[in-house]
Design a protein around this motif. Structure first.
Motif, PDB file in Angstrom:
ATOM      1  N   GLU A  53       0.810  -1.220   0.000  1.00  0.00           N
ATOM      2  CA  GLU A  53       0.000   0.000   0.000  1.00  0.00           C
ATOM      3  C   GLU A  53       0.847   1.275   0.000  1.00  0.00           C
ATOM      4  OE1 GLU A  53      -2.512  -0.487   3.390  1.00  0.00           O
ATOM      5  OE2 GLU A  53      -3.767  -2.025   2.434  1.00  0.00           O
ATOM      6  N   ASP A  54       1.983   1.266   0.701  1.00  0.00           N
ATOM      7  CA  ASP A  54       2.807   2.476   0.749  1.00  0.00           C
ATOM      8  C   ASP A  54       3.302   2.867  -0.639  1.00  0.00           C
ATOM      9  OD1 ASP A  54       2.455   2.373   3.460  1.00  0.00           O
ATOM     10  OD2 ASP A  54       4.579   2.383   3.977  1.00  0.00           O
ATOM     11  N   VAL A  55       3.828   1.897  -1.367  1.00  0.00           N
ATOM     12  CA  VAL A  55       4.375   2.186  -2.702  1.00  0.00           C
ATOM     13  C   VAL A  55       3.249   2.552  -3.675  1.00  0.00           C
ATOM     14  CG1 VAL A  55       5.657   1.202  -4.643  1.00  0.00           C
ATOM     15  CG2 VAL A  55       6.433   0.791  -2.302  1.00  0.00           C
ATOM     16  N   LEU A  56       2.101   1.895  -3.530  1.00  0.00           N
ATOM     17  CA  LEU A  56       0.971   2.239  -4.396  1.00  0.00           C
ATOM     18  C   LEU A  56       0.495   3.664  -4.132  1.00  0.00           C
ATOM     19  CD1 LEU A  56      -1.037  -1.121  -4.371  1.00  0.00           C
ATOM     20  CD2 LEU A  56       0.660  -0.320  -6.030  1.00  0.00           C
ATOM     21  N   ALA A  57       0.684   4.172  -2.908  1.00  0.00           N
ATOM     22  CA  ALA A  57       0.360   5.577  -2.621  1.00  0.00           C
ATOM     23  C   ALA A  57       1.276   6.506  -3.410  1.00  0.00           C
ATOM     24  CB  ALA A  57       0.487   5.851  -1.120  1.00  0.00           C
ATOM     25  N   THR A  58       2.557   6.135  -3.512  1.00  0.00           N
ATOM     26  CA  THR A  58       3.482   6.927  -4.333  1.00  0.00           C
ATOM     27  C   THR A  58       3.063   6.902  -5.796  1.00  0.00           C
ATOM     28  OG1 THR A  58       5.380   6.673  -2.853  1.00  0.00           O
ATOM     29  CG2 THR A  58       5.872   7.036  -5.176  1.00  0.00           C
ATOM     30  N   ALA A  59       2.708   5.712  -6.303  1.00  0.00           N
ATOM     31  CA  ALA A  59       2.284   5.607  -7.702  1.00  0.00           C
ATOM     32  C   ALA A  59       1.061   6.482  -7.970  1.00  0.00           C
ATOM     33  CB  ALA A  59       1.980   4.146  -8.054  1.00  0.00           C
ATOM     34  N   ALA A  60       0.095   6.454  -7.062  1.00  0.00           N
ATOM     35  CA  ALA A  60      -1.120   7.256  -7.247  1.00  0.00           C
ATOM     36  C   ALA A  60      -0.799   8.743  -7.249  1.00  0.00           C
ATOM     37  CB  ALA A  60      -2.128   6.927  -6.144  1.00  0.00           C
ATOM     38  N   ALA A  61       0.124   9.163  -6.375  1.00  0.00           N
ATOM     39  CA  ALA A  61       0.482  10.586  -6.312  1.00  0.00           C
ATOM     40  C   ALA A  61       1.185  11.030  -7.593  1.00  0.00           C
ATOM     41  CB  ALA A  61       1.374  10.836  -5.095  1.00  0.00           C
ATOM     42  N   MET A  65       0.030  13.836 -10.581  1.00  0.00           N
ATOM     43  CA  MET A  65       0.844  14.971 -11.027  1.00  0.00           C
ATOM     44  C   MET A  65       1.346  14.793 -12.457  1.00  0.00           C
ATOM     45  SD  MET A  65       2.754  16.202  -7.517  1.00  0.00           S
ATOM     46  CE  MET A  65       3.376  14.616  -6.950  1.00  0.00           C
ATOM     47  N   GLY A  66       0.692  13.885 -13.219  1.00  0.00           N
ATOM     48  CA  GLY A  66       0.917  13.864 -14.657  1.00  0.00           C
ATOM     49  C   GLY A  66       1.616  12.669 -15.250  1.00  0.00           C
ATOM     50  N   ALA A  67       2.254  11.824 -14.427  1.00  0.00           N
ATOM     51  CA  ALA A  67       2.962  10.674 -14.987  1.00  0.00           C
ATOM     52  C   ALA A  67       1.970   9.589 -15.401  1.00  0.00           C
ATOM     53  CB  ALA A  67       3.953  10.117 -13.975  1.00  0.00           C
ATOM     54  N   ASP A  95      -3.444  11.395  -1.004  1.00  0.00           N
ATOM     55  CA  ASP A  95      -3.638  10.526   0.159  1.00  0.00           C
ATOM     56  C   ASP A  95      -2.440   9.597   0.289  1.00  0.00           C
ATOM     57  OD1 ASP A  95      -4.399   8.777   2.129  1.00  0.00           O
ATOM     58  OD2 ASP A  95      -6.326   8.239   1.238  1.00  0.00           O
ATOM     59  N   MET A  96      -1.642   9.815   1.324  1.00  0.00           N
ATOM     60  CA  MET A  96      -0.405   9.062   1.521  1.00  0.00           C
ATOM     61  C   MET A  96      -0.617   7.796   2.342  1.00  0.00           C
ATOM     62  SD  MET A  96       2.021  10.853  -0.022  1.00  0.00           S
ATOM     63  CE  MET A  96       0.784  10.740  -1.295  1.00  0.00           C
TER      64      MET A  96
END
Length: 441
Positions: A53-61, A65-67, A95-96
């Motif tokens: 879940e932590d890494v998926l939060a980074t992916a979602a963020a 922001m455009g990626a 949401d982190m």
């Protein structure tokens, strides 16, 4: 990204643990692989990404922001980056979840882009202080409005151009170091971080691999890491090695359960991450490194761990930065050792997902272990290899590492150990319990 309903678990002792395991991809490297790929121009490919879940939060963020970030059916992730300076204004709060790494590093990224981002998180993350990151980013010109105590929710209003700074880390923190370096990526001139105590260096290794102009040299105050801003990053093919923090649970489990022998494949052996292995070997653990190699700029090896009697030690405080996430499972190893283990110099444990010093003291005492709490660690009276009394109820405090550590402790307890909530384990090791069952077959 709030956690699921509480998931209690009762753990009973079982026979020897045997087999070969592949632990999830390293969490620190996975976060950075997504972020840096999203800042490169073109398509990067990532193999072995930790899908917690932590890494998926980074992916979602980064998507917000455009990626463009896609996962292929074979488990390979493809990232089309926007380029340094190309981050877009997110349309909603980021949401982190439970991820302090995502929050602190992304605050650094946003700080030097002309966008505004609001960061939110779960109850555990919202209790963690962000002041140590706010201070240097504000010096670079970002405007940060935080909740009382420098906590989430908070808003970062980035500035472009930001101001390059030279910043001496007041505490040993790879996250603060990385946040400043990431802000420096889009800041004209040279941004410097002075590091009196070495911390994990995944950001430096990977930024160089992506083509950033980054140097590391020794100075009178410590390591000086310099990054030249307005960088251009080139897409990469990244293979993420296994997470040494996740491997630590199996190292200790095999060490304390008689008759056990486990091989853990493809573990990251970056010297800034191997403090637990060093400490366990000092205690007499039987850990052999097999087929040492290099993958993507990181040292990697397979580890063979066999049951061995452990002896108490005074844990060298100098190991703290290279095993800060592994202290909870080290405390469990100490509970089974012969004698009194003293582990000090780990102030950082007070501001993790939980106060890991107080939480582990309470948890260990609930299952019959005698401890003494210090401001910066614990003294633990070991059982000399005998089973722990067990029988207690343990509060994980929404902390994945507490839940996994106390599961391992339950494997060597006379009476079953009940943990109030193991749902947070999904943040870093979704397959942990399936792996445990397979090793105990």
């Amino acid at each position: 990204m709030s956690h699921a309903e509480p998931r209690p678990l009762t753990v009973s002792a079982r026979g020897p643990l045997r087999g070969t395991v592949t632990v999830p991809g390293d969490k620190s490297i996975s976060h950075r692989a997504l972020m840096f790929s999203a800042l490169a121009v073109g398509e990067s490919r990532i193999e072995g990404l930790l899908e917690g879940e932590d890494v998926l939060a980074t992916a979602a963020a980064m998507r917000a922001m455009g990626a463009q970030i896609l996962r292929d059916d074979d488990g390979v992730w493809r990232v089309h980056g926007v380029g340094v300076g190309g981050l877009l204004q997110p349309q909603a709060a980021l949401d982190m979840g439970n991820s302090g790494t995502s929050t602190r590093l992304l605050m650094g990224l946003v700080a030097s882009h002309p966008i505004t981002a609001t960061f939110t998180g779960d109850a555990s993350l919202s209790g963690r202080p962000m002041g140590r990151v706010i201070e240097p980013l504000a010096r670079m010109g970002a405007e940060i409005t935080a909740s009382p105590g420098g906590r989430l929710p908070l808003m970062v209003r980035g500035i472009n151009p930001a101001v390059p700074i030279a910043y001496t880390l007041p505490v040993a923190s790879a996250q603060v170091k990385s946040a400043v370096l990431l802000a420096g990526l889009n800041t004209p001139g040279i941004t410097r971080v002075i590091e009196p105590v070495p911390t994990r260096d995944h950001s430096e290794r990977m930024l160089r691999g992506f083509g950033a102009e980054l140097t590391v040299e020794d100075g009178p105050e410590g390591k000086i890491i310099s990054i030249t801003g307005e960088a251009e990053l080139s897409p990469q093919h990244i293979r993420v090695p296994g997470d040494p923090s996740s491997a630590g649970f199996w190292m200790v489990a095999a060490s304390i359960v008689p008759g056990s022998e486990i091989v853990i494949r493809n573990v990251c052996m970056n010297p800034t991450r191997t403090g637990l292995i060093t400490a366990l070997k000092l205690m007499g653990a039987d850990i052999a490194e097999i087929d040492a190699r290099e993958v993507g700029g990181e040292a990697v090896a397979d580890l063979r761990v066999r049951h061995a009697p452990l002896k108490a030690i005074a844990v060298p405080p100098a190991l703290a930065p290279s095993m800060i996430d592994e202290y909870p499972i080290l405390f469990v190893a100490a509970a089974f050792a012969e004698g009194r283990t003293v582990a000090r110099g780990a102030h950082e444990l007070r501001v993790k997902e939980s106060d890991r010093i107080a939480t582990m003291r309470t948890a260990l005492e609930a299952i019959g272990v005698r401890t003494e709490e210090h401001e910066d660690g614990l003294t633990i009276e070991g059982s000399g290899g005998d089973p722990l009394p067990g029988g207690g109820h343990v509060a994980s405090k929404l902390d994945h590492r507490i839940a996994m550590s106390m599961t391992v402790a339950g494997l060597g307890a006379r009476d079953p150990v009940t943990i109030d909530d193991v749902a947070p384990v999904a943040t870093s090791y979704p397959d942990f319990f399936q792996t445990l069952d397979a090793l105990g077959q």
